[in-house]
Design an enzyme around this catalytic site. Sequence first.
Site, PDB file in Angstrom:
ATOM      1  N   ASP A 116       0.784  -1.254   0.000  1.00 26.18           N
ATOM      2  CA  ASP A 116       0.000   0.000   0.000  1.00 26.18           C
ATOM      3  C   ASP A 116       0.809   1.294   0.000  1.00 26.18           C
ATOM      4  O   ASP A 116       0.443   2.260   0.700  1.00 26.18           O
ATOM      5  CB  ASP A 116      -0.949   0.012   1.214  1.00 26.18           C
ATOM      6  CG  ASP A 116      -1.934  -1.133   1.209  1.00 26.18           C
ATOM      7  OD1 ASP A 116      -1.878  -1.974   0.291  1.00 26.18           O
ATOM      8  OD2 ASP A 116      -2.763  -1.215   2.130  1.00 26.18           O
ATOM      9  N   LYS A 158      -6.615  -4.995  -3.074  1.00 26.55           N
ATOM     10  CA  LYS A 158      -7.228  -5.687  -1.930  1.00 26.55           C
ATOM     11  C   LYS A 158      -8.315  -4.819  -1.304  1.00 26.55           C
ATOM     12  O   LYS A 158      -8.109  -3.615  -1.100  1.00 26.55           O
ATOM     13  CB  LYS A 158      -6.162  -6.080  -0.908  1.00 26.55           C
ATOM     14  CG  LYS A 158      -5.372  -4.920  -0.336  1.00 26.55           C
ATOM     15  CD  LYS A 158      -4.207  -5.445   0.493  1.00 26.55           C
ATOM     16  CE  LYS A 158      -3.453  -4.366   1.189  1.00 26.55           C
ATOM     17  NZ  LYS A 158      -4.172  -3.619   2.223  1.00 26.55           N
ATOM     18  N   CYS A 190      -2.028  -2.574   7.756  1.00 32.23           N
ATOM     19  CA  CYS A 190      -1.993  -3.487   6.607  1.00 32.23           C
ATOM     20  C   CYS A 190      -0.747  -4.362   6.569  1.00 32.23           C
ATOM     21  O   CYS A 190      -0.811  -5.508   6.112  1.00 32.23           O
ATOM     22  CB  CYS A 190      -2.164  -2.693   5.317  1.00 32.23           C
ATOM     23  SG  CYS A 190      -3.845  -2.017   5.198  1.00 32.23           S
TER      24      CYS A 190
END
Length: 243
Positions: free
Chosen positions: A26, A130, A163
Amino acid sequence: MSRTSITAEPFDLELDPSTTALVIIDMQRDFLQPHGFGELLGNDVSLLRSAIEPTRAVLEAARAAGMLVVHTREGHRPDLTDCPPAKLTRGGKTFIGTDGPMGRILVRGEEGHDIIPELYPIAGEPVIDKPGKGAFFETDLHIILRNHGIRTLILCGVTTEVCVHTTVREGNDRGYECVVLEDCVGSYFPEFQEVGLKMIKAQGGIFGWVSNSEHAIKALAARPRRPAEEDAEPAGPAGPAGR
Ligand code: C5J
């Protein structure tokens, strides 16, 4: 098999670059760039941006070693049908899908959702979109890793306690050896960064290992000696002729 060893805590880890993937979590514009969504929420993005340069160096080393590199992005379909209501309206507030400084927040295809230029994927590097925090949840990451024969994951990205942590826990439960590089991950909350890393390596490495970019680059650059090179070793008192 060409095994090498990475200096790590709670103990050094043997790995084979051909069965190791670099997973970059990310590193998206909205989380890291000044004037992005993260900063708009009052966060200090410099706490995340410090991970960019070490991650870029590891990315270069992984590409040079011919390793599988996987990038992830957190986000949703433009119609938000893959966003659970509990995530969409957390605390009575709605951020996801609303207009932000770089397009709709956490929506695929928007500028803010994309990966920062410094770490942009190149051809052949899978990008995993995701819907959740963990990179394995409702994605094809596991099958991609299995098809490449991957056993070890080197993890970079943001944010450490959200994450990155969720992905490490998911990966560990699926049997991957997960190494988190402490200078290549970042959190808006320094205390979460510290304790998040401690939690991974606690109790003999309950979720995995913690290392850093320098050790990772050294491990990936260590070229194992091939038998032909060993044959060419100069013979001295301790060399082949002296044995
Ligand atoms: C990530 C978040 N990537 N903090 N997301 O950690 O919501």
